[in-house]
Design a protein around this motif. Sequence first.
Motif, short mmCIF file in Angstrom:
data_model
loop_
_atom_site.label_atom_id
_atom_site.label_comp_id
_atom_site.label_asym_id
_atom_site.label_seq_id
_atom_site.Cartn_x
_atom_site.Cartn_y
_atom_site.Cartn_z
N ASP A 72 34.72 -6.78 -37.82
CA ASP A 72 33.56 -5.91 -38.05
C ASP A 72 33.09 -5.19 -36.79
O ASP A 72 31.91 -4.88 -36.65
CB ASP A 72 32.40 -6.70 -38.65
N PHE A 73 33.99 -4.95 -35.83
CA PHE A 73 33.64 -4.19 -34.63
C PHE A 73 33.95 -2.71 -34.84
O PHE A 73 34.94 -2.35 -35.50
CB PHE A 73 34.42 -4.70 -33.42
N THR A 74 33.12 -1.85 -34.27
CA THR A 74 33.34 -0.40 -34.28
C THR A 74 33.01 0.13 -32.89
O THR A 74 31.94 -0.16 -32.35
CB THR A 74 32.46 0.30 -35.33
N SER A 75 33.92 0.90 -32.32
CA SER A 75 33.70 1.48 -31.00
C SER A 75 33.55 2.99 -31.13
O SER A 75 34.23 3.63 -31.92
CB SER A 75 34.86 1.15 -30.05
N VAL A 76 32.63 3.55 -30.33
CA VAL A 76 32.29 4.97 -30.40
C VAL A 76 32.47 5.59 -29.01
O VAL A 76 31.98 5.04 -28.01
CB VAL A 76 30.85 5.18 -30.89
N TYR A 77 33.14 6.74 -28.94
CA TYR A 77 33.43 7.44 -27.69
C TYR A 77 32.90 8.88 -27.82
O TYR A 77 33.37 9.64 -28.67
CB TYR A 77 34.93 7.45 -27.40
N LYS A 78 31.95 9.25 -26.95
CA LYS A 78 31.31 10.56 -27.07
C LYS A 78 31.48 11.37 -25.78
O LYS A 78 31.80 10.82 -24.73
CB LYS A 78 29.82 10.40 -27.38
N HIS A 79 31.23 12.68 -25.89
CA HIS A 79 31.30 13.65 -24.79
C HIS A 79 32.72 13.79 -24.24
O HIS A 79 32.91 14.09 -23.05
CB HIS A 79 30.34 13.27 -23.65
N ASN A 80 33.74 13.57 -25.07
CA ASN A 80 35.12 13.68 -24.61
C ASN A 80 35.49 15.14 -24.37
O ASN A 80 34.97 16.06 -25.02
CB ASN A 80 36.07 13.08 -25.64
N GLY A 81 36.42 15.32 -23.44
CA GLY A 81 36.91 16.68 -23.20
C GLY A 81 37.91 17.11 -24.25
O GLY A 81 37.98 18.29 -24.62
N SER A 82 38.69 16.17 -24.76
CA SER A 82 39.66 16.45 -25.83
C SER A 82 39.99 15.13 -26.52
O SER A 82 39.77 14.05 -25.97
CB SER A 82 40.93 17.10 -25.27
N LEU A 83 40.53 15.23 -27.73
CA LEU A 83 40.92 14.06 -28.52
C LEU A 83 42.43 14.08 -28.74
O LEU A 83 43.01 15.13 -29.02
CB LEU A 83 40.19 14.06 -29.87
N THR A 84 43.06 12.93 -28.56
CA THR A 84 44.51 12.83 -28.79
C THR A 84 44.83 12.16 -30.11
O THR A 84 46.00 12.02 -30.46
CB THR A 84 45.17 12.04 -27.65
N LYS A 85 43.80 11.74 -30.83
CA LYS A 85 44.01 11.09 -32.12
C LYS A 85 43.20 11.81 -33.19
O LYS A 85 42.19 12.48 -32.90
CB LYS A 85 43.60 9.61 -32.06
N SER A 86 43.65 11.65 -34.44
CA SER A 86 42.96 12.25 -35.57
C SER A 86 42.49 11.16 -36.52
O SER A 86 42.90 10.00 -36.42
CB SER A 86 43.89 13.22 -36.32
N GLN A 87 41.64 11.54 -37.46
CA GLN A 87 41.13 10.59 -38.43
C GLN A 87 42.27 10.00 -39.25
O GLN A 87 43.13 10.71 -39.75
CB GLN A 87 40.12 11.26 -39.35
N GLY A 88 42.27 8.67 -39.37
CA GLY A 88 43.32 7.98 -40.11
C GLY A 88 44.42 7.42 -39.25
O GLY A 88 45.23 6.61 -39.74
N ASP A 89 44.48 7.80 -37.97
CA ASP A 89 45.53 7.29 -37.08
C ASP A 89 45.25 5.83 -36.72
O ASP A 89 44.10 5.41 -36.56
CB ASP A 89 45.58 8.12 -35.79
N VAL A 90 46.33 5.08 -36.59
CA VAL A 90 46.24 3.68 -36.15
C VAL A 90 46.49 3.64 -34.64
O VAL A 90 47.46 4.21 -34.15
CB VAL A 90 47.27 2.80 -36.88
N VAL A 91 45.60 2.98 -33.90
CA VAL A 91 45.70 2.93 -32.44
C VAL A 91 45.86 1.48 -31.99
O VAL A 91 45.47 0.54 -32.70
CB VAL A 91 44.46 3.56 -31.78
#
Length: 290
Positions: A230-249
């Motif tokens: 039940d953990f969720t991590s949030v990353y804000k103010h990024n310059g660019s994203l290398t992942k899209s919604q639904g990707d497994v990391v």
Amino acid sequence: MARKRRKGKEIKRRLLHKYRLVILNESTFEEKMSFKLSRLNVFVSGSIVILGLTGLTYLLIAFTPLREWIPGYESTQMRRQASDLTYKADSLEQRIAYTNQYLDTIRRVLRGEVAIVDFDPDSLKSQFQAPDLSNIDLKPSREDLDLRRQVDEEDKYSIFELSDKSKAVALFSPLSGSITQEFDLLKKHYAIDIAAKSKSPVKAVADGTVIFAEWTAETGYVLIVEHNDDFTSVYKHNGSLTKSQGDVVRAGEVIATVGNTGELTTGPHLHFELWKRGKAVNPKNFIDFK
């Protein structure tokens, strides 16, 4: 009594009296066909015809598709289709309710409107006092040693133990840099700001699935990852994203780069939030930032 007998004979005579039905040519009056009839014959024949037509109508309605054309009649197929449509409608309502709840949770995460849980592991130490074990013999008995050995051998092949270990979450630091702002409940700053050079790699703190990867006006490029436990991590103010919604990391995998995007920023940094069961927690209680 005699009158009743005469009346009965008169009725019988009328029913059995013979009549002749003749079919003539209208122009030449030539006789084409003739039938000998009585009132009783006409009555019996008419009853048989009516019963036959009634039976034929029943068979047509009961065993042919013509019954579906009768107003108010519901066929088995139509009832089955109505039942399936009702079930699908209920399922869609449940999915819509779950989706709305899910989107509302994401919206509150982005706005920081969820209740906060400040968990301090060190505070638990003061609640419990270790007992004095100096006068207690803690040496295991022979039977205890045999039981422990047996349990250890069985646990080597325990499927449940392997499945539980596979779900454990190990949290790592998302970025190497200096912390410019701490987690502060009074100021409603539910995150830790880490300053770093622009385009520095931002890494996932644990294995998980990307559930949000979009641009927002206030916080720029935002990425949210859902993890086990039940953990969720949030990353804000990024310059660019290398992942899209639904990707497994995977833990330690690069998912974004440091930037200075959004209205609520004063320089290149990572605004990192950590949530547990939908409530914000202090990331320092779970991650060792170096």
